[in-house]
Design an enzyme around this catalytic site. Sequence first.
Site, mmCIF file in Angstrom:
data_model
loop_
_atom_site.group_PDB
_atom_site.id
_atom_site.type_symbol
_atom_site.label_atom_id
_atom_site.label_comp_id
_atom_site.label_asym_id
_atom_site.label_seq_id
_atom_site.Cartn_x
_atom_site.Cartn_y
_atom_site.Cartn_z
ATOM 1 N N ARG A 40 0.870 -1.185 0.000
ATOM 2 C CA ARG A 40 0.000 0.000 0.000
ATOM 3 C C ARG A 40 0.905 1.233 0.000
ATOM 4 N NH1 ARG A 40 -0.871 2.397 4.697
ATOM 5 N NH2 ARG A 40 -1.197 0.652 6.104
ATOM 6 N N HIS A 52 -3.097 4.257 5.212
ATOM 7 C CA HIS A 52 -4.260 3.351 5.297
ATOM 8 C C HIS A 52 -5.525 4.024 4.737
ATOM 9 C CE1 HIS A 52 -7.003 0.357 6.896
ATOM 10 N NE2 HIS A 52 -7.651 1.309 7.518
ATOM 11 N N TYR A 108 4.846 4.860 11.237
ATOM 12 C CA TYR A 108 5.184 3.446 11.424
ATOM 13 C C TYR A 108 5.974 2.822 10.281
ATOM 14 C CZ TYR A 108 0.781 3.056 8.801
ATOM 15 O OH TYR A 108 -0.212 3.198 7.867
#
Length: 391
Positions: free
Chosen positions: A281, A285, A294
């Site tokens: 990805r 998100h 992260y």
Amino acid sequence: MTTQAQQHTDDVPPTVNGDAGTAASRLLPSATPIRFLDDAGGVAPAADHGAYESPPLELLLEAYRRMVVGRRFDAQATALTKQGRLAVYPSSHGQEACQIGSVLALRDTDWMFPTYRESMALIARGIDPVEALTLLRGDWHCGYDPVATRTAPQCTPLATQSPHAVGLAYAARRRGEDTVALVFVGDGGTSEGDFHEALNFAGVFKAPVVFLVQNNRYAISVPLAKQTAAPSLAYRGVGFGIRSEQVDGNDPVAVLSVLRHAVEAARAGEGPFLVEAHTYRIEAHTNADDASRYRDDAEVSAWAGRDPLNRLEAYLTATGVLSDEDIGAARQEAEAFAGRLRTRMNDDPDVDPRALFDHVYAEPTPQLREQREWLVEELAADKDDSGGEHQ
Ligand SMILES: Cc1ncc(C[n+]2csc(CCOP(=O)(O)OP(=O)(O)O)c2C)c(N)n1
Ligand SMILES: [Mg+2]
């Protein structure tokens, strides 16, 4: 007199379903993900794709065109969140090979069971983009007709679409239809009980279902290593007696080849199939997430170097079937698509908030009736304050 140990040996055959070693070897995925293209779109060694066949060039050209439109659509939807026209949008930038490959592997009579991340697959399937975005705009319904489009509503609760897909596929087979159901699930979704229950049911009843696991390395901020200790998510199928494969999810040729094989095997009555697509990805998100908290830029750029659209473009150009004019035409089509979407999304939707209560129960519960009355009162007060109609 038999001892307890002897009794156990007598009663329990060595395996429940025959010779486990032989059975398992027929189900196992290849040791490394199937690929036809190297990271730059050059031809990978034949050993990397084994017995899988390359899809026809015509189909790859169609995949290319839809991927160009899909990526532009995705960028437009992300922009619409910034303009306040969409509440939320989970991007599938970087996952185009899976989004388009899945659609092209299916017939119109087959069913798709998407998650929230599959808006691009929906538009590739021909669903009106405004209808596809209705839910993400904050409406209470999914916008499109699931029966007419053979596409279940995009599912937000993780993996709950999996048993639905199995049930539909199994029912279709019992009715003598040759329908296949393809269900999308993320790496995180494979940890859910619903996913495992669906795999077991599908395996036992040989339901014609293809499980497409898009392993994009993260479940929001949770990396794959914290999700599972399995060597590959493709092994999740083997434990349930399901044929499984792993594929380079950023290689559109490989994704299309493996999914076509899986779908046709399911259609031919060979039972379910699980495909793990290794992908990434590229965006956060959703627009509500900050991915820099992260993961680092180096990881993102390494994956951007395996971009599925660039790889397919390079391959088709080198093969001589894709010209600069074709590339220009695809981009123009994508621009026009995005322009029409922008214009239509700039119109305020005509929403009646009371409709939220209309289709929950045939007979509304007392609580819902009460909540509806509160809403009607609030709307009336709002109208009095503003001196106008409530929109
Ligand atoms: C049953 C359930 N638990 C938790 C959530 C919250 N949630 C939404 S998306 C998500 C991560 C899912 O990751 P993955 O399955 O890998 O799909 P991706 O978003 O990467 O496509 C979580 C935990 C949810 N929607 N449903
Ligand atoms: Mg994920």
